[in-house]
Design an enzyme around this catalytic site. Sequence first.
Site, PDB file in Angstrom:
ATOM      1  N   SER A 118       0.831  -1.201   0.000  1.00  0.00           N
ATOM      2  CA  SER A 118       0.000   0.000   0.000  1.00  0.00           C
ATOM      3  C   SER A 118       0.866   1.252   0.000  1.00  0.00           C
ATOM      4  O   SER A 118       0.350   2.360  -0.037  1.00  0.00           O
ATOM      5  CB  SER A 118      -0.913   0.008   1.231  1.00  0.00           C
ATOM      6  OG  SER A 118      -0.133  -0.032   2.406  1.00  0.00           O
ATOM      7  N   HIS A 139      -3.450  -3.773  -5.268  1.00  0.00           N
ATOM      8  CA  HIS A 139      -3.722  -3.419  -3.875  1.00  0.00           C
ATOM      9  C   HIS A 139      -5.161  -3.741  -3.485  1.00  0.00           C
ATOM     10  O   HIS A 139      -6.092  -3.050  -3.857  1.00  0.00           O
ATOM     11  CB  HIS A 139      -3.412  -1.921  -3.671  1.00  0.00           C
ATOM     12  CG  HIS A 139      -3.634  -1.447  -2.274  1.00  0.00           C
ATOM     13  ND1 HIS A 139      -4.139  -0.204  -1.985  1.00  0.00           N
ATOM     14  CD2 HIS A 139      -3.418  -2.056  -1.084  1.00  0.00           C
ATOM     15  CE1 HIS A 139      -4.234  -0.072  -0.672  1.00  0.00           C
ATOM     16  NE2 HIS A 139      -3.810  -1.176  -0.106  1.00  0.00           N
ATOM     17  N   GLU A 151      -6.897  -1.569  -6.327  1.00  0.00           N
ATOM     18  CA  GLU A 151      -6.127  -0.571  -7.080  1.00  0.00           C
ATOM     19  C   GLU A 151      -5.082  -1.312  -7.909  1.00  0.00           C
ATOM     20  O   GLU A 151      -4.360  -2.160  -7.383  1.00  0.00           O
ATOM     21  CB  GLU A 151      -5.432   0.410  -6.125  1.00  0.00           C
ATOM     22  CG  GLU A 151      -6.367   1.414  -5.488  1.00  0.00           C
ATOM     23  CD  GLU A 151      -5.656   2.346  -4.520  1.00  0.00           C
ATOM     24  OE1 GLU A 151      -5.693   3.564  -4.725  1.00  0.00           O
ATOM     25  OE2 GLU A 151      -5.072   1.859  -3.531  1.00  0.00           O
ATOM     26  N   ASN A 190      -4.626   5.886  -0.131  1.00  0.00           N
ATOM     27  CA  ASN A 190      -3.928   6.396   1.043  1.00  0.00           C
ATOM     28  C   ASN A 190      -3.617   7.891   0.973  1.00  0.00           C
ATOM     29  O   ASN A 190      -3.541   8.556   1.998  1.00  0.00           O
ATOM     30  CB  ASN A 190      -2.649   5.587   1.305  1.00  0.00           C
ATOM     31  CG  ASN A 190      -2.978   4.272   1.986  1.00  0.00           C
ATOM     32  OD1 ASN A 190      -3.922   4.187   2.760  1.00  0.00           O
ATOM     33  ND2 ASN A 190      -2.226   3.234   1.690  1.00  0.00           N
TER      34      ASN A 190
END
Length: 391
Positions: A118, A139, A151, A190
Amino acid sequence: MMIKKIVVVGAGTMGHGIAEVAALSGFKVGLIDISWDFLNRAKDRITESVTRLYEKGQIKEKVEDILGRIEFNTSYDIAKDADFAIEAVPENLELKKNIFKSLDEITPSHTILATNTSSIPISDIAEATRRKDKVIGMHFFNPPVIMKLVEVIPSKYTSDEATNLTIELAKRMNKIPVKLKYEIPGFVSNRIFIRLLQEACREVENGEGSIEEVDSAARNKLKLPMGLFELADYVGLDVVVDIWNVLVTRGTLDVKCSLYKNKVFEKSLGVKSGKGFYNYPAPGKYMKAQLPSESKVDPAKLISLAVNEASWMIENEIVSAKDIDTVMIYGFNFPKGLLEMADELGLDNVYKYLKDIYAKGYDAYRPTKLLEKMIKEGKLGKKSGEGFYKY
């Protein structure tokens, strides 16, 4: 290339979840870890989860048939006939490089090697192999069996073929893939997540609202499933600080704020330790925080920094507005997309807060060229008929 067998390295929370998703989707699966303790625990958890899905009528196939597709081993030998490998071990570059080196040596030349990282750049991991064009970021979100989002992150080396195969695989696993044009630290999820937490933190440290008021605005005005400090507690405050540090060390503009770091220093890590910004019944036992129904915190201000970050990604053609909203809906259980919320609250209001906070010395709040242009053109969101979307 037809993907028939998937190997997962790492039998922890993410690894055994990804292995279960692959088996549920009809693939042959190999799950590798360094000890049989980890593997046996993973097997028990997968069995429990698949049984629960069967009992609830969410799957029709027999439990033993699904489990029969998963092979557990401490040896990489079970990767000899893999078409696709997914690494899901802790966020340590050297550890990941060693795993990719081993996979590179043992898997057939056509095998695509994916990392569930991540935060670590995919290019850095790819350099440990002789097939940099077949290394990609994939991800998944926790828990992988429930969360729909994946992702897909190509590195500077990844071929279009490897990217397209990874997107196709995510769809075959019944996931919703969002592809980035190229890798950026923290990807979409994130970067937005940390920006939301940074603004929440800034408001509390500047006395613009209490922790409970910020969370009340997030829950009651934005209709998010959790308050932002509550979400940070849920994820783990040590994890939050780690992601934050990765973003800053890799060039993302920082927002000075020490609330999260102080909690980690006190060993108050959130739900996992039984105490963070809120108190929990026991370590690992989550309970919804009690929050006031009223709050003076403006939701347009609360999302302003995250919206600015999102517009930077659109401006740089990394993803579209729709992609960003897909990430927030399917990765964070938002009731609607972040940019849809911004359009509803008024981009002029978001912009006003950004300019105001930027003027106080917070560089990260400098409005992007895209936002400046939208405001100049009168694209203020829903009220003007166009913002990030047309109405």
